[in-house]
Scaffold this active site. Structure first.
Site, PDB file in Angstrom:
ATOM      1  N   ASP A   1       0.828  -1.212   0.000  1.00 17.27           N
ATOM      2  CA  ASP A   1       0.000   0.000   0.000  1.00 17.27           C
ATOM      3  C   ASP A   1       0.863   1.263   0.000  1.00 17.27           C
ATOM      4  O   ASP A   1       1.980   1.261   0.521  1.00 17.27           O
ATOM      5  CB  ASP A   1      -0.906  -0.021   1.241  1.00 17.27           C
ATOM      6  CG  ASP A   1      -2.059   0.956   1.122  1.00 17.27           C
ATOM      7  OD1 ASP A   1      -2.304   1.474   0.017  1.00 17.27           O
ATOM      8  OD2 ASP A   1      -2.714   1.210   2.148  1.00 17.27           O
ATOM      9  N   GLY A   2       0.310   2.323  -0.586  1.00 15.38           N
ATOM     10  CA  GLY A   2       0.969   3.632  -0.524  1.00 15.38           C
ATOM     11  C   GLY A   2       1.568   4.116  -1.835  1.00 15.38           C
ATOM     12  O   GLY A   2       2.219   5.160  -1.863  1.00 15.38           O
ATOM     13  N   ASN A   3       1.322   3.378  -2.914  1.00 17.60           N
ATOM     14  CA  ASN A   3       1.887   3.789  -4.212  1.00 17.60           C
ATOM     15  C   ASN A   3       1.392   5.169  -4.638  1.00 17.60           C
ATOM     16  O   ASN A   3       2.172   6.001  -5.098  1.00 17.60           O
ATOM     17  CB  ASN A   3       1.492   2.793  -5.310  1.00 17.60           C
ATOM     18  CG  ASN A   3       2.107   1.425  -5.104  1.00 17.60           C
ATOM     19  OD1 ASN A   3       2.906   1.247  -4.205  1.00 17.60           O
ATOM     20  ND2 ASN A   3       1.722   0.473  -5.937  1.00 17.60           N
ATOM     21  N   GLY A   4       0.078   5.365  -4.490  1.00 21.38           N
ATOM     22  CA  GLY A   4      -0.527   6.634  -4.921  1.00 21.38           C
ATOM     23  C   GLY A   4       0.031   7.809  -4.141  1.00 21.38           C
ATOM     24  O   GLY A   4       0.464   8.822  -4.720  1.00 21.38           O
TER      25      GLY A   4
ATOM     26  N   ARG B   1      -0.428   9.035 -10.123  1.00 22.93           N
ATOM     27  CA  ARG B   1      -0.458   7.849  -9.261  1.00 22.93           C
ATOM     28  C   ARG B   1       0.258   6.638  -9.886  1.00 22.93           C
ATOM     29  O   ARG B   1       0.910   5.867  -9.202  1.00 22.93           O
ATOM     30  CB  ARG B   1      -1.910   7.487  -8.949  1.00 22.93           C
ATOM     31  CG  ARG B   1      -2.633   8.537  -8.107  1.00 22.93           C
ATOM     32  CD  ARG B   1      -4.094   8.127  -7.926  1.00 22.93           C
ATOM     33  NE  ARG B   1      -4.178   6.790  -7.382  1.00 22.93           N
ATOM     34  CZ  ARG B   1      -4.104   6.498  -6.094  1.00 22.93           C
ATOM     35  NH1 ARG B   1      -3.964   7.463  -5.206  1.00 22.93           N
ATOM     36  NH2 ARG B   1      -4.186   5.262  -5.684  1.00 22.93           N
TER      37      ARG B   1
ATOM     38  N   HIS C   1       2.852   3.182  -8.871  1.00 28.88           N
ATOM     39  CA  HIS C   1       2.727   1.748  -9.182  1.00 28.88           C
ATOM     40  C   HIS C   1       3.980   1.260  -9.920  1.00 28.88           C
ATOM     41  O   HIS C   1       4.481   0.179  -9.645  1.00 28.88           O
ATOM     42  CB  HIS C   1       1.478   1.489 -10.025  1.00 28.88           C
ATOM     43  CG  HIS C   1       0.195   1.877  -9.333  1.00 28.88           C
ATOM     44  ND1 HIS C   1      -0.069   1.514  -8.038  1.00 28.88           N
ATOM     45  CD2 HIS C   1      -0.886   2.592  -9.752  1.00 28.88           C
ATOM     46  CE1 HIS C   1      -1.262   1.996  -7.681  1.00 28.88           C
ATOM     47  NE2 HIS C   1      -1.771   2.660  -8.703  1.00 28.88           N
TER      48      HIS C   1
ATOM     49  N   TRP D   1     -11.500  -1.919  -8.639  1.00 32.18           N
ATOM     50  CA  TRP D   1     -12.173  -1.674  -9.928  1.00 32.18           C
ATOM     51  C   TRP D   1     -12.897  -0.333  -9.927  1.00 32.18           C
ATOM     52  O   TRP D   1     -13.255   0.197 -10.972  1.00 32.18           O
ATOM     53  CB  TRP D   1     -13.169  -2.794 -10.251  1.00 32.18           C
ATOM     54  CG  TRP D   1     -12.518  -4.103 -10.615  1.00 32.18           C
ATOM     55  CD1 TRP D   1     -12.598  -5.268  -9.915  1.00 32.18           C
ATOM     56  CD2 TRP D   1     -11.697  -4.385 -11.758  1.00 32.18           C
ATOM     57  NE1 TRP D   1     -11.875  -6.251 -10.543  1.00 32.18           N
ATOM     58  CE2 TRP D   1     -11.310  -5.742 -11.672  1.00 32.18           C
ATOM     59  CE3 TRP D   1     -11.230  -3.628 -12.838  1.00 32.18           C
ATOM     60  CZ2 TRP D   1     -10.496  -6.365 -12.625  1.00 32.18           C
ATOM     61  CZ3 TRP D   1     -10.421  -4.238 -13.783  1.00 32.18           C
ATOM     62  CH2 TRP D   1     -10.064  -5.586 -13.679  1.00 32.18           C
TER      63      TRP D   1
ATOM     64  N   LEU E   1      10.238 -21.201  -4.432  1.00 36.37           N
ATOM     65  CA  LEU E   1       9.242 -20.276  -3.884  1.00 36.37           C
ATOM     66  C   LEU E   1       7.982 -20.249  -4.756  1.00 36.37           C
ATOM     67  O   LEU E   1       8.074 -20.284  -5.980  1.00 36.37           O
ATOM     68  CB  LEU E   1       9.880 -18.878  -3.849  1.00 36.37           C
ATOM     69  CG  LEU E   1       8.976 -17.696  -3.537  1.00 36.37           C
ATOM     70  CD1 LEU E   1       8.511 -17.724  -2.079  1.00 36.37           C
ATOM     71  CD2 LEU E   1       9.704 -16.373  -3.826  1.00 36.37           C
TER      72      LEU E   1
HETATM   73  C1  FPP Z   1      -1.798   0.135  -3.445  1.00 33.67           C
HETATM   74  O1  FPP Z   1      -1.367   1.460  -3.414  1.00 33.67           O
HETATM   75  C2  FPP Z   1      -1.245  -0.599  -4.572  1.00 33.67           C
HETATM   76  C3  FPP Z   1      -1.957  -1.125  -5.610  1.00 33.67           C
HETATM   77  C4  FPP Z   1      -3.421  -1.010  -5.693  1.00 33.67           C
HETATM   78  C5  FPP Z   1      -1.311  -1.817  -6.736  1.00 33.67           C
HETATM   79  C6  FPP Z   1      -0.101  -2.612  -6.416  1.00 33.67           C
HETATM   80  C7  FPP Z   1       0.678  -2.810  -7.654  1.00 33.67           C
HETATM   81  C8  FPP Z   1       2.006  -2.828  -7.749  1.00 33.67           C
HETATM   82  C9  FPP Z   1       2.908  -2.758  -6.583  1.00 33.67           C
HETATM   83  C10 FPP Z   1       2.585  -2.913  -9.116  1.00 33.67           C
HETATM   84  C11 FPP Z   1       3.443  -4.065  -9.372  1.00 33.67           C
HETATM   85  C12 FPP Z   1       2.847  -5.336  -8.966  1.00 33.67           C
HETATM   86  C13 FPP Z   1       3.210  -6.532  -9.453  1.00 33.67           C
HETATM   87  C14 FPP Z   1       2.688  -7.749  -8.806  1.00 33.67           C
HETATM   88  C15 FPP Z   1       4.104  -6.688 -10.599  1.00 33.67           C
HETATM   89  P1  FPP Z   1      -2.441   2.627  -3.552  1.00 33.67           P
HETATM   90  O2  FPP Z   1      -2.564   2.980  -4.981  1.00 33.67           O
HETATM   91  O3  FPP Z   1      -3.712   2.199  -2.888  1.00 33.67           O
HETATM   92  O4  FPP Z   1      -1.750   3.768  -2.750  1.00 33.67           O
HETATM   93  P2  FPP Z   1      -2.473   4.915  -1.903  1.00 33.67           P
HETATM   94  O5  FPP Z   1      -3.154   4.244  -0.749  1.00 33.67           O
HETATM   95  O6  FPP Z   1      -1.329   5.782  -1.460  1.00 33.67           O
HETATM   96  O7  FPP Z   1      -3.414   5.632  -2.811  1.00 33.67           O
END
Ligand code: FPP
Length: 245
Positions: free
Chosen positions: A21-24, A34, A38, A70, A132
């Site tokens: 979590d936390g990409n955005g 955002r 990712h 979604w 794994l």
């Molecule tokens: C949550 O962060 C993350 C996701 C919904 C997507 C995760 C995807 C990846 C890490 C890309 C690569 C993955 C693979 C398996 C190759 P968020 O967007 O909810 O962040 P936020 O809470 O800060 O908005």
């Protein structure tokens, strides 16, 4: 002594589940879109997979896309699906070379055709690998998984294949998408959120939870070792007293 060296080999979890979590937020803090977050979430996936394989951890489940995701803007969904396909293509060789098996859980029928095809191909290509196992949770919802199991159980009972008194935890687990996969001993969530968010609800009944404020794109092998060390210092009592252990 490095964090990795401090780890006790025979006290490692067999299965680690991760809510990435936390990409955005990571991207927004950098003034970027955002999807940039990712894209930068792939390096920590690499780090965790590599570290797990080296340590001999047998299963890693990554929550890559929830059913609720979604509801995100179409642009972000498309970009994420594209990222998934390009990552799969890029990682195929590495998975094969390192004896890593890929599995998926979740409703793959909802994914775009090419994403599903690429994923299924890689699952197929790695199916005989014995190192794994990386399980990607995609379009996954634990409640939905449990409801699907309940439906199938009712169908089997109506068809006379199952008696109510035969139902027990082992049999119930065989109806889940994680059938054959041991429960995770450790669940890590990044980004400072303290929730399970519809992830492995049944399977995590006795899982140790580890939360870190690090945002997923900043998570590295060292952070993973720290989580594993924290886990090794926990006393897992499963409802018993310390004296009984
Ligand atoms: C949550 O962060 C993350 C996701 C919904 C997507 C995760 C995807 C990846 C890490 C890309 C690569 C993955 C693979 C398996 C190759 P968020 O967007 O909810 O962040 P936020 O809470 O800060 O908005």
């Amino acid at each position: 002594m490095s964090l990795k060296e401090k780890l006790i080999k025979d006290k490692l979890p067999n299965h680690v589940a991760i809510i990435m979590d936390g990409n955005g937020r990571w991207a927004i803090r950098k003034g970027a879109a955002r999807i940039f977050g990712h894209q930068n979430g792939v390096t920590p996936v690499d780090d965790v997979v590599k570290a797990s394989a080296e340590l001999g951890i047998k299963f890693v489940t990554l929550y890559a896309f929830s059913t609720e995701n979604w509801g995100r803007p179409l642009e972000e969904i498309d970009a994420l699906m594209g990222l998934l396909v390009s990552t799969i293509k890029k990682e195929t060789k590495k998975l094969l070379e390192n004896n890593i098996r890929l599995l998926t859980i979740g409703d793959l029928t909802k994914l775009p055709e090419n994403t599903r095809r690429e994923l299924n191909q890689l699952v197929q290509a790695t199916s005989a690998n014995t190192g794994l196992t990386v399980i990607l949770a995609l379009s996954y919802s634990s409640r939905h998984e449990i409801i699907l199991a309940a439906r199938k159980i009712i169908q089997d009972a109506i068809a006379g294949k199952l008696l109510p008194e035969e139902m027990n935890p082992e049999l119930f687990e065989s109806y889940l998408q994680t059938a054959g996969i041991p429960d995770p001993e450790l669940l890590i969530r990044t980004s400072g959120e303290y929730r399970i968010s519809n992830f492995l609800l049944y399977q995590s009944a006795y899982t140790e939870l580890y939360f870190t404020s690090k945002l997923w794109p900043d998570f590295r092998a060292e952070d993973y070792y720290e989580a594993l060390l924290d886990y090794q210092n926990r006393e897992r009592r499963f409802g018993k007293t310390s004296e009984q252990l």
